[in-house]
Scaffold this motif. Structure first.
Motif, PDB file in Angstrom:
ATOM      1  N   HIS A  21       0.821  -1.206   0.000  1.00  0.00           N
ATOM      2  CA  HIS A  21       0.000   0.000   0.000  1.00  0.00           C
ATOM      3  C   HIS A  21       0.859   1.262   0.000  1.00  0.00           C
ATOM      4  CE1 HIS A  21      -3.173  -2.819   1.442  1.00  0.00           C
ATOM      5  NE2 HIS A  21      -3.940  -2.009   0.734  1.00  0.00           N
ATOM      6  N   LYS A  22       2.176   1.084   0.192  1.00  0.00           N
ATOM      7  CA  LYS A  22       3.067   2.227   0.310  1.00  0.00           C
ATOM      8  C   LYS A  22       4.128   2.297  -0.778  1.00  0.00           C
ATOM      9  CE  LYS A  22       2.824   2.117   5.431  1.00  0.00           C
ATOM     10  NZ  LYS A  22       2.491   3.528   5.750  1.00  0.00           N
ATOM     11  N   LEU A  23       4.504   1.138  -1.345  1.00  0.00           N
ATOM     12  CA  LEU A  23       5.631   1.058  -2.268  1.00  0.00           C
ATOM     13  C   LEU A  23       5.286   0.227  -3.495  1.00  0.00           C
ATOM     14  CD1 LEU A  23       8.435   0.104   0.307  1.00  0.00           C
ATOM     15  CD2 LEU A  23       8.078   2.372  -0.698  1.00  0.00           C
ATOM     16  N   PRO A  24       5.990   0.454  -4.608  1.00  0.00           N
ATOM     17  CA  PRO A  24       5.845  -0.444  -5.758  1.00  0.00           C
ATOM     18  C   PRO A  24       6.307  -1.855  -5.379  1.00  0.00           C
ATOM     19  CG  PRO A  24       7.005   1.580  -6.371  1.00  0.00           C
ATOM     20  CD  PRO A  24       6.935   1.549  -4.876  1.00  0.00           C
ATOM     21  N   ALA A  25       5.649  -2.862  -5.911  1.00  0.00           N
ATOM     22  CA  ALA A  25       5.997  -4.244  -5.594  1.00  0.00           C
ATOM     23  C   ALA A  25       7.453  -4.553  -5.928  1.00  0.00           C
ATOM     24  CB  ALA A  25       5.070  -5.196  -6.356  1.00  0.00           C
ATOM     25  N   SER A  26       7.974  -3.902  -6.955  1.00  0.00           N
ATOM     26  CA  SER A  26       9.345  -4.177  -7.393  1.00  0.00           C
ATOM     27  C   SER A  26      10.394  -3.757  -6.366  1.00  0.00           C
ATOM     28  CB  SER A  26       9.620  -3.467  -8.717  1.00  0.00           C
ATOM     29  OG  SER A  26       9.462  -2.059  -8.571  1.00  0.00           O
ATOM     30  N   GLU A  27       9.999  -2.935  -5.369  1.00  0.00           N
ATOM     31  CA  GLU A  27      10.934  -2.480  -4.341  1.00  0.00           C
ATOM     32  C   GLU A  27      10.877  -3.343  -3.083  1.00  0.00           C
ATOM     33  OE1 GLU A  27      10.386   1.667  -3.540  1.00  0.00           O
ATOM     34  OE2 GLU A  27      10.528   2.236  -5.655  1.00  0.00           O
ATOM     35  N   ILE A  28      10.073  -4.413  -3.142  1.00  0.00           N
ATOM     36  CA  ILE A  28       9.887  -5.294  -1.983  1.00  0.00           C
ATOM     37  C   ILE A  28      10.437  -6.675  -2.311  1.00  0.00           C
ATOM     38  CG2 ILE A  28       8.200  -6.312  -0.406  1.00  0.00           C
ATOM     39  CD1 ILE A  28       6.281  -4.015  -1.295  1.00  0.00           C
ATOM     40  N   VAL A  29      11.223  -7.227  -1.393  1.00  0.00           N
ATOM     41  CA  VAL A  29      11.783  -8.569  -1.572  1.00  0.00           C
ATOM     42  C   VAL A  29      11.224  -9.487  -0.487  1.00  0.00           C
ATOM     43  CG1 VAL A  29      13.871  -9.993  -1.567  1.00  0.00           C
ATOM     44  CG2 VAL A  29      13.919  -7.707  -2.595  1.00  0.00           C
ATOM     45  N   ALA A  30      10.620 -10.580  -0.918  1.00  0.00           N
ATOM     46  CA  ALA A  30      10.154 -11.615   0.004  1.00  0.00           C
ATOM     47  C   ALA A  30      11.250 -12.666   0.093  1.00  0.00           C
ATOM     48  CB  ALA A  30       8.856 -12.235  -0.505  1.00  0.00           C
ATOM     49  N   ALA A  31      11.938 -12.712   1.235  1.00  0.00           N
ATOM     50  CA  ALA A  31      13.023 -13.671   1.435  1.00  0.00           C
ATOM     51  C   ALA A  31      12.464 -14.873   2.191  1.00  0.00           C
ATOM     52  CB  ALA A  31      14.161 -13.026   2.217  1.00  0.00           C
ATOM     53  N   VAL A  32      12.446 -16.019   1.547  1.00  0.00           N
ATOM     54  CA  VAL A  32      11.775 -17.197   2.107  1.00  0.00           C
ATOM     55  C   VAL A  32      12.613 -18.455   1.908  1.00  0.00           C
ATOM     56  CG1 VAL A  32       9.457 -16.275   1.772  1.00  0.00           C
ATOM     57  CG2 VAL A  32      10.530 -17.554  -0.064  1.00  0.00           C
ATOM     58  N   ARG A  33      12.397 -19.417   2.772  1.00  0.00           N
ATOM     59  CA  ARG A  33      13.107 -20.687   2.669  1.00  0.00           C
ATOM     60  C   ARG A  33      12.632 -21.462   1.438  1.00  0.00           C
ATOM     61  NH1 ARG A  33      13.270 -24.241   8.034  1.00  0.00           N
ATOM     62  NH2 ARG A  33      14.422 -22.376   8.643  1.00  0.00           N
ATOM     63  N   THR A  34      11.318 -21.391   1.149  1.00  0.00           N
ATOM     64  CA  THR A  34      10.735 -22.134   0.032  1.00  0.00           C
ATOM     65  C   THR A  34       9.990 -21.159  -0.874  1.00  0.00           C
ATOM     66  OG1 THR A  34      10.438 -24.018   1.540  1.00  0.00           O
ATOM     67  CG2 THR A  34       9.308 -24.118  -0.593  1.00  0.00           C
ATOM     68  N   PRO A  35      10.625 -20.676  -1.949  1.00  0.00           N
ATOM     69  CA  PRO A  35       9.995 -19.672  -2.809  1.00  0.00           C
ATOM     70  C   PRO A  35       8.630 -20.073  -3.373  1.00  0.00           C
ATOM     71  CG  PRO A  35      12.338 -19.790  -3.273  1.00  0.00           C
ATOM     72  CD  PRO A  35      12.037 -20.916  -2.329  1.00  0.00           C
ATOM     73  N   ALA A  36       8.407 -21.357  -3.579  1.00  0.00           N
ATOM     74  CA  ALA A  36       7.131 -21.793  -4.146  1.00  0.00           C
ATOM     75  C   ALA A  36       5.952 -21.407  -3.259  1.00  0.00           C
ATOM     76  CB  ALA A  36       7.143 -23.297  -4.364  1.00  0.00           C
ATOM     77  N   LYS A  37       6.209 -21.223  -1.959  1.00  0.00           N
ATOM     78  CA  LYS A  37       5.132 -20.890  -1.038  1.00  0.00           C
ATOM     79  C   LYS A  37       4.606 -19.464  -1.221  1.00  0.00           C
ATOM     80  CE  LYS A  37       6.266 -24.091   2.739  1.00  0.00           C
ATOM     81  NZ  LYS A  37       6.614 -24.205   4.182  1.00  0.00           N
ATOM     82  N   VAL A  38       5.372 -18.638  -1.928  1.00  0.00           N
ATOM     83  CA  VAL A  38       4.928 -17.254  -2.138  1.00  0.00           C
ATOM     84  C   VAL A  38       4.833 -16.933  -3.622  1.00  0.00           C
ATOM     85  CG1 VAL A  38       5.718 -16.368   0.093  1.00  0.00           C
ATOM     86  CG2 VAL A  38       7.303 -16.448  -1.830  1.00  0.00           C
ATOM     87  N   SER A  39       4.470 -17.918  -4.403  1.00  0.00           N
ATOM     88  CA  SER A  39       4.325 -17.693  -5.849  1.00  0.00           C
ATOM     89  C   SER A  39       3.260 -16.639  -6.128  1.00  0.00           C
ATOM     90  CB  SER A  39       3.974 -19.001  -6.558  1.00  0.00           C
ATOM     91  OG  SER A  39       2.792 -19.562  -6.015  1.00  0.00           O
ATOM     92  N   ASP A  40       2.280 -16.525  -5.232  1.00  0.00           N
ATOM     93  CA  ASP A  40       1.240 -15.509  -5.399  1.00  0.00           C
ATOM     94  C   ASP A  40       1.819 -14.103  -5.277  1.00  0.00           C
ATOM     95  OD1 ASP A  40       1.623 -16.374  -2.638  1.00  0.00           O
ATOM     96  OD2 ASP A  40       0.043 -14.939  -2.123  1.00  0.00           O
ATOM     97  N   LEU A  41       2.807 -13.941  -4.404  1.00  0.00           N
ATOM     98  CA  LEU A  41       3.448 -12.633  -4.270  1.00  0.00           C
ATOM     99  C   LEU A  41       4.291 -12.318  -5.495  1.00  0.00           C
ATOM    100  CD1 LEU A  41       4.580 -12.705  -0.517  1.00  0.00           C
ATOM    101  CD2 LEU A  41       2.573 -11.576  -1.501  1.00  0.00           C
ATOM    102  N   ALA A  42       4.971 -13.329  -6.001  1.00  0.00           N
ATOM    103  CA  ALA A  42       5.757 -13.138  -7.230  1.00  0.00           C
ATOM    104  C   ALA A  42       4.855 -12.704  -8.375  1.00  0.00           C
ATOM    105  CB  ALA A  42       6.495 -14.424  -7.581  1.00  0.00           C
TER     106      ALA A  42
END
Length: 287
Positions: A21-42
């Protein structure tokens, strides 16, 4: 660029929602152990990077180019200190300008056993020289909302908190606070004691469950060992049962109370009411 560790967890996801709600998505990094779990964020444009607290090389890659970083405390109680040290070390190597850490309410003086690893992490941050801000989160109301179905089933809410007052807030409130701090300037060196605007005893929680469900629920206060035994009997693992019983005893000593209203000041609105947070845990057939 802002990196959120533990981004696939309940708090991490809410922080990212608040940041979107504050920043473009491209400026946010989701650091996760299993990237597949946040495919919706990607799919929404958030950068997703693999990051494992136990594999420092992944942290170096995940933090590359980061200006700010949110270290959400590890869920692996007992292993937090070396995991957090790895994150702090990697943040130093990456040249991160601000690290925000989700600590525990009044961690420096807290009677809760949970405080020890937070105290150690705060000490690591001080020793590192890394610019940092402490988000000392109080209890999530969801921690107690989870006990509502059992209370309704048995007609009693069990605990060891005595008449201790608990200034909890919704997980989303703490997430909004983290997003606010990460998007403001001049945060290094600050310590925020974050808690709900209003506090309640477990007897008052039982009364709220009664009001919402229409079923009389009493609060029964138990010695720590007895409460732990009941939790074990309900199928909780030894470590979690001990943690919950100890935390209740800590609450009886004031460990989960704060009336500074720093959380609502950060998010610019009142914190979520207890009644609102527990409502989803009341089965519709009880209404």
């Amino acid at each position: 660029m802002i990196v959120i560790t533990g981004a696939s967890g309940q708090l991490g996801r809410l922080v990212i929602e608040a940041l979107l709600h504050k920043l473009p998505a491209s400026e946010i990094v989701a650091a996760v152990r299993t990237p597949a779990k946040v495919s919706d964020l990607a799919a929404r444009g958030v950068q997703v990077r693999q990051a494992d607290y136990t594999q420092p090389a992944t942290l170096d890659a995940a933090f590359q180019g980061a200006d700010k970083l949110l270290l959400i405390s590890s869920s692996e109680v007992g292993q937090r200190v070396p995991q957090h040290r790895a994150v702090i070390d990697a943040a130093q190597r990456a040249g991160v300008k601000l690290l925000a850490y989700t600590s525990l309410l009044h961690a420096d003086v807290s009677p809760l056993g949970l405080a020890a690893e937070h105290q150690a992490t705060e000490a690591l941050l001080r020793a590192s020289g890394l610019p940092h801000v402490l988000l000392r989160n109080g209890w999530y109301t969801e921690n107690y909302a989870a006990s509502v179905p059992a209370a309704l089933a048995h007609g009693v809410l069990l605990g060891s908190a005595g008449t201790g007052r608990i200034a909890s807030a919704a997980r989303a409130d703490y997430a909004e606070a983290a997003a606010a701090v990460l998007t403001q300037d001049d945060q290094a060196g600050r310590v925020y004691e974050l808690a709900g605007d209003t506090a309640y005893t477990l007897a008052e929680l039982a009364a709220e469950i009664t009001t919402q469900s229409g079923k009389e629920i009493a609060y029964k206060d138990l010695p720590e060992a007895d409460y732990k035994a009941i939790l074990l009997g309900a199928g909780l693992p030894e470590g979690l049962a001990a943690l919950l019983a100890d935390s209740d005893v800590g609450a009886s000593k004031g460990g989960l109370f704060d009336d500074s209203h720093q959380l609502s000041q950060l998010i610019g609105r009142p914190t979520t009411r207890l009644a609102t947070s527990i409502a989803p845990s009341i089965p519709k057939e009880s209404l």
